[in-house]
Scaffold this active site. Structure first.
Site, PDB file in Angstrom:
ATOM      1  N   LYS A  22      -5.664   0.138 -14.094  1.00  0.00           N
ATOM      2  CA  LYS A  22      -5.114  -1.247 -13.839  1.00  0.00           C
ATOM      3  C   LYS A  22      -4.944  -1.310 -12.381  1.00  0.00           C
ATOM      4  CE  LYS A  22      -0.558  -1.483 -14.553  1.00  0.00           C
ATOM      5  NZ  LYS A  22       0.066  -1.872 -13.418  1.00  0.00           N
ATOM      6  N   ASN A  23      -4.080  -0.252 -11.552  1.00  0.00           N
ATOM      7  CA  ASN A  23      -3.763  -0.414 -10.390  1.00  0.00           C
ATOM      8  C   ASN A  23      -4.971  -0.410  -9.352  1.00  0.00           C
ATOM      9  OD1 ASN A  23      -1.116  -0.894 -11.296  1.00  0.00           O
ATOM     10  ND2 ASN A  23      -0.425   1.300 -10.960  1.00  0.00           N
ATOM     11  N   CYS A 116      12.603  -6.237 -10.572  1.00  0.00           N
ATOM     12  CA  CYS A 116      12.020  -5.870 -11.668  1.00  0.00           C
ATOM     13  C   CYS A 116      12.910  -4.820 -12.442  1.00  0.00           C
ATOM     14  CB  CYS A 116      10.464  -5.509 -11.722  1.00  0.00           C
ATOM     15  SG  CYS A 116      10.306  -3.973 -10.970  1.00  0.00           S
ATOM     16  N   ARG A 121      12.468  -3.579  -5.355  1.00  0.00           N
ATOM     17  CA  ARG A 121      11.232  -3.612  -4.756  1.00  0.00           C
ATOM     18  C   ARG A 121      10.878  -4.809  -3.952  1.00  0.00           C
ATOM     19  NH1 ARG A 121       7.412  -2.569 -10.105  1.00  0.00           N
ATOM     20  NH2 ARG A 121       5.801  -2.175  -8.572  1.00  0.00           N
ATOM     21  N   ASP A 307       4.812   7.039 -11.962  1.00  0.00           N
ATOM     22  CA  ASP A 307       4.353   6.213 -13.142  1.00  0.00           C
ATOM     23  C   ASP A 307       4.194   7.401 -14.376  1.00  0.00           C
ATOM     24  OD1 ASP A 307       2.236   4.202 -11.343  1.00  0.00           O
ATOM     25  OD2 ASP A 307       4.286   4.269 -11.680  1.00  0.00           O
ATOM     26  N   ARG A 399       0.618  -4.657 -21.019  1.00  0.00           N
ATOM     27  CA  ARG A 399       0.545  -5.107 -19.281  1.00  0.00           C
ATOM     28  C   ARG A 399      -0.625  -4.087 -18.861  1.00  0.00           C
ATOM     29  NH1 ARG A 399       5.258  -6.598 -15.344  1.00  0.00           N
ATOM     30  NH2 ARG A 399       3.574  -6.593 -14.249  1.00  0.00           N
TER      31      ARG A 399
HETATM   32  C1  EPZ Z   1       2.605   0.640  -6.851  1.00  0.00           C
HETATM   33  O1  EPZ Z   1       3.668  -0.477  -6.889  1.00  0.00           O
HETATM   34  C2  EPZ Z   1       2.049   0.719  -8.478  1.00  0.00           C
HETATM   35  N1  EPZ Z   1       1.580  -0.670  -8.619  1.00  0.00           N
HETATM   36  C3  EPZ Z   1       3.209   0.946  -9.216  1.00  0.00           C
HETATM   37  O2  EPZ Z   1       2.955   1.286 -10.684  1.00  0.00           O
HETATM   38  C4  EPZ Z   1       3.874   2.428  -8.610  1.00  0.00           C
HETATM   39  O3  EPZ Z   1       4.867   2.926  -9.575  1.00  0.00           O
HETATM   40  C5  EPZ Z   1       4.127   2.369  -7.299  1.00  0.00           C
HETATM   41  O4  EPZ Z   1       3.027   1.875  -6.407  1.00  0.00           O
HETATM   42  C6  EPZ Z   1       4.277   3.741  -6.678  1.00  0.00           C
HETATM   43  O5  EPZ Z   1       3.415   4.551  -6.926  1.00  0.00           O
HETATM   44  C7  EPZ Z   1       0.481  -1.236  -8.344  1.00  0.00           C
HETATM   45  O6  EPZ Z   1      -0.294  -0.470  -7.754  1.00  0.00           O
HETATM   46  C8  EPZ Z   1      -0.014  -2.567  -8.840  1.00  0.00           C
HETATM   47  P1  EPZ Z   1       5.382   0.527  -3.631  1.00  0.00           P
HETATM   48  P2  EPZ Z   1       4.160  -0.784  -5.162  1.00  0.00           P
HETATM   49  O7  EPZ Z   1       5.152  -0.460  -2.496  1.00  0.00           O
HETATM   50  O8  EPZ Z   1       3.045  -0.958  -4.280  1.00  0.00           O
HETATM   51  C9  EPZ Z   1       9.868   0.456  -1.649  1.00  0.00           C
HETATM   52  C10 EPZ Z   1       2.880   0.702 -12.732  1.00  0.00           C
HETATM   53  O9  EPZ Z   1       3.509   1.088 -13.696  1.00  0.00           O
HETATM   54  N2  EPZ Z   1       9.042  -0.661  -0.680  1.00  0.00           N
HETATM   55  O10 EPZ Z   1       4.255   1.840  -3.201  1.00  0.00           O
HETATM   56  O11 EPZ Z   1       4.920  -2.205  -5.715  1.00  0.00           O
HETATM   57  C11 EPZ Z   1       9.890   0.187  -3.121  1.00  0.00           C
HETATM   58  O12 EPZ Z   1      10.864  -0.369  -3.235  1.00  0.00           O
HETATM   59  C12 EPZ Z   1       3.351   0.108 -11.747  1.00  0.00           C
HETATM   60  O13 EPZ Z   1       1.534   0.396 -12.897  1.00  0.00           O
HETATM   61  C13 EPZ Z   1      10.010  -1.127  -0.005  1.00  0.00           C
HETATM   62  O14 EPZ Z   1      11.235  -0.848   0.357  1.00  0.00           O
HETATM   63  O15 EPZ Z   1       5.192   0.198  -4.904  1.00  0.00           O
HETATM   64  C14 EPZ Z   1       9.681   1.661  -3.814  1.00  0.00           C
HETATM   65  O16 EPZ Z   1      11.060   2.148  -3.767  1.00  0.00           O
HETATM   66  C15 EPZ Z   1       5.008   0.135 -11.537  1.00  0.00           C
HETATM   67  N3  EPZ Z   1       9.516  -2.398   0.903  1.00  0.00           N
HETATM   68  C16 EPZ Z   1       8.560   2.343  -2.619  1.00  0.00           C
HETATM   69  O17 EPZ Z   1       8.666   1.580  -1.555  1.00  0.00           O
HETATM   70  C17 EPZ Z   1       8.282  -2.814   0.696  1.00  0.00           C
HETATM   71  O18 EPZ Z   1       7.965  -3.799   1.427  1.00  0.00           O
HETATM   72  C18 EPZ Z   1       7.196   2.473  -3.288  1.00  0.00           C
HETATM   73  O19 EPZ Z   1       6.838   1.010  -3.652  1.00  0.00           O
HETATM   74  C19 EPZ Z   1       7.358  -2.297  -0.004  1.00  0.00           C
HETATM   75  C20 EPZ Z   1       7.838  -1.117  -1.073  1.00  0.00           C
END
Ligand code: EPZ
Length: 420
Positions: A22-23, A116, A121, A307, A399
Site C-alpha cells: 500500500k505504501n 490521527c 503527524r 508499522d 484500509r
Molecule cells: C509513512 O507515514 C507511512 N505511510 C506510515 O505508515 C509509517 O508509519 C510512517 O511513514 C513511518 O514509517 C505511508 O507511507 C503512506 P513520516 P508518514 O512523515 O510519511 C514527523 C501505515 O500503517 N513529521 O515518515 O506520514 C511525524 O509526525 C502508515 O501504513 C513531522 O514532524 O510518516 C512522525 O513523527 C501509518 N513533520 C515522523 O516525522 C512532517 O512534515 C515520521 O513521519 C512530517 C513528518
C-alpha cells in the site's frame, strides 16, 4: 459496521500470497499526476486507501480503471488542483498529491490532514521543502494554498526529521523543477526506492537511490513518460502473517515477498527463538518450544519498522519473560495496549516505552480497532486467545490489508466477518 469473529487457538498451516505494498502504491498513484501518458500499475493491493486515492484523482478530473489488482490512470484531463477536506480527512496520505500538483500546475490547495489516532503527524517538513523550491505557502480555512507561478526550482533540502511521504513529495516535485534538488536526511524505505526507480526509468536523473542523500535533476516542466510498474510486495503485511504463524505455534509460508526488505523484522523473529527459512520470494516460519522475550526500538528504515510494533507487542505476550518496546516515531502509537489488556495481557506503559510481561494466558474478548496496524495486533491476539474474540471497527483493517480473513481462513484460522 463489520466486525471479525475469531475462535482462537487454531493451528495454522500452509502458504499465502502477500499483496503489493500500500505504501508504495500510494505515492505511485500520486505520481501519475505528472505522467505524460496513462500510467499502468500492477500488483496493486485492493484496499480502501488505494481506492480512496484513486477517487481523489477522479475528483480532480483524472480517469482510471482498476480491476484484478491492475490500474491504468490517465491524468491528462485533470481540471482541478483542490484536494478536498472530505477525502483528505479520511486518509492522511492524500498529502502526496501536493508535490505533483504543484509541480505540474504551479499551484494547488490541499486540505490540512489533521491529526490521527497515532499522533499529530504535521506536514511542516513537506511545506518547508516546497518553500525552499520557490513555492509560496498560505494556510487558510484549513487548507494549504501553494503557489509557484514561475515553476519550482531545484534546492538543497535538509530534512530535520526523516519523513517518508515528505521525501516522496519532494521527489515528485523535484522531478519537474528547474535544476538540481538535493535531499539530505531522505527516507530510505523500499517504497521510496521504488518511486525513485520509476522516475529514473522515465528518464529523470536521480543519484543516491537507496541512500539518505538523493540528487534529482528536474525536467523544467517537461512531463515524463512513466513506464508500467509492478508494485513491490508489502513487507508489513508479510511480517503480520509471519506473526500469525509465530503466535499460534504454526509453520506457515508467505509467498510473493521480498526478503531483503525485511531484515530488521526477521532478525527480531530469530531473537525470539523462531526459525525462519528464506527462499527467493517466500519466507517460512517454524514454531518453537519457547518464545524468548525481546527488546524493540522502532526507527526509520532499515531499522525496525514502527508499522510492525503493535504486531510484535501481541507476539511478546506469548514470550516467556519481560519484553521492552520503545516507540520512537509516533507520540501515540500504543492505542492497542488498552485493547490487549482486555485479553488479560500484562503491559505497563511509561512514556513511549511499553513493558510486556509474558507469557500471558489470553482469553478471547470484544475489542475495538483504533488504527490500521493496531487492528492487526488485535487479530493476532485473538488467534492465540482461548475462546471467542470479536474485533470491532475493522474499517481500520480494510484500509491496508487485502482479504485478511480469507487469507487467514485459508491457513486454517477460525475467523469470519459479520455485521454489527
Ligand atoms: C509513512 O507515514 C507511512 N505511510 C506510515 O505508515 C509509517 O508509519 C510512517 O511513514 C513511518 O514509517 C505511508 O507511507 C503512506 P513520516 P508518514 O512523515 O510519511 C514527523 C501505515 O500503517 N513529521 O515518515 O506520514 C511525524 O509526525 C502508515 O501504513 C513531522 O514532524 O510518516 C512522525 O513523527 C501509518 N513533520 C515522523 O516525522 C512532517 O512534515 C515520521 O513521519 C512530517 C513528518
Amino acid at each position: 459496521m463489520d466486525y471479525l469473529e475469531i475462535e482462537g487457538r487454531a493451528k495454522l498451516k500452509g502458504k499465502i500470497n502477500v499483496s503489493g505494498a500500500k505504501n508504495s502504491a500510494l505515492p505511485l498513484i500520486a505520481l501519475s499526476i505528472i505522467s505524460k501518458e496513462p500510467f499502468k500499475l500492477s500488483n496493486l493491493p485492493n484496499v480502501k486507501d488505494i481506492r480512496t486515492l484513486l477517487h481523489l484523482l477522479e475528483i480532480l478530473g483524472a480517469k482510471y480503471r482498476f480491476e484484478k489488482n491492475v490500474a491504468v490512470i490517465d491524468t491528462s484531463e485533470i481540471s482541478s488542483t483542490t484536494a478536498l477536506y472530505d477525502i483528505v480527512r479520511t486518509m492522511r496520505a492524500s498529502i502526496l498529491v501536493l508535490g505533483p500538483l504543484l509541480a505540474r500546475f504551479g499551484h494547488c490547495e490541499v486540505s490540512l490532514p489533521g491529526g490521527c489516532a497515532i499522533g499529530q503527524r504535521p506536514i511542516d517538513l513537506h511545506l518547508k521543502a516546497m518553500e525552499s523550491m520557490g513555492a509560496s505557502i498560505e494556510i487558510k480555512n484549513g487548507y494549504v494554498i501553494t503557489r509557484a507561478q514561475n515553476g519550482l526550482k531545484g534546492a538543497h533540502i535538509i530534512f530535520d526529521k526523516v519523513t517518508v511521504t515528505g521525501t516522496e513529495n519532494v521527489l515528485m516535485a523535484a522531478a519537474l523543477a528547474k535544476g538540481k534538488t538535493t535531499i539530505v536526511n531522505a527516507a530510505r524505505e523500499p517504497e521510496v526506492v521504488q518511486l525513485c526507480q520509476v522516475l529514473k526509468n522515465a528518464g529523470i536523473e536521480i543519484d543516491g537511490i537507496g541512500g539518505d542523500e538523493l540528487v534529482v535533476r528536474g525536467t523544467e516542466g517537461e512531463l515524463p513518460r512513466l513506464k508500467e510498474v509492478e508494485v513491490i510486495p508489502d513487507r508489513i503485511e508479510a511480517g503480520t502473517y509471519l506473526c500469525a504463524g509465530a503466535i499460534t505455534g504454526s509453520e506457515i509460508t508467505v509467498q510473493k515477498v521480498e526478503p531483503s526488505h525485511m531484515d530488521a523484522i526477521l532478525t527480531k523473529f530469530r531473537q525470539m527463538g523462531l526459525r525462519i527459512d528464506i527462499h527467493k520470494d517466500s519466507i517460512t516460519i517454524h514454531p518453537t518450544e519457547k518464545i524468548e522475550p525481546v527488546e524493540i526500538t522502532t526507527s526509520e528504515y532499515p531499522g525496525f519498522p514502527t508499522d510492525m510494533q503493535a504486531q510484535f507487542m501481541a507476539l511478546a505476550l506469548k514470550a516467556e519473560g519481560v519484553s521492552i518496546i520503545e516507540e520512537r516515531l509516533f507520540e501515540n502509537r500504543f492505542m492497542h495496549v488498552g485493547e490487549l489488556l482486555r485479553f488479560g495481557a500484562n503491559i505497563h506503559l511509561k512514556g513511549n516505552i511499553a513493558t510486556v510481561y509474558g507469557p500471558a494466558d489470553l482469553m478471547g474478548a470484544d475489542v475495538m480497532a483504533t488504527d490500521l496496524r493496531a487492528s492487526s495486533a488485535l487479530v493476532l491476539a485473538g488467534l492465540s486467545a482461548k475462546g471467542i474474540t470479536k474485533v470491532h471497527r475493522i474499517y481500520h483493517l480494510d484500509r491496508g490489508y487485502e482479504a485478511l480473513e480469507e487469507k487467514l481462513s485459508s491457513l486454517g484460522a477460525k475467523i469470519r466477518r459479520l455485521k454489527e
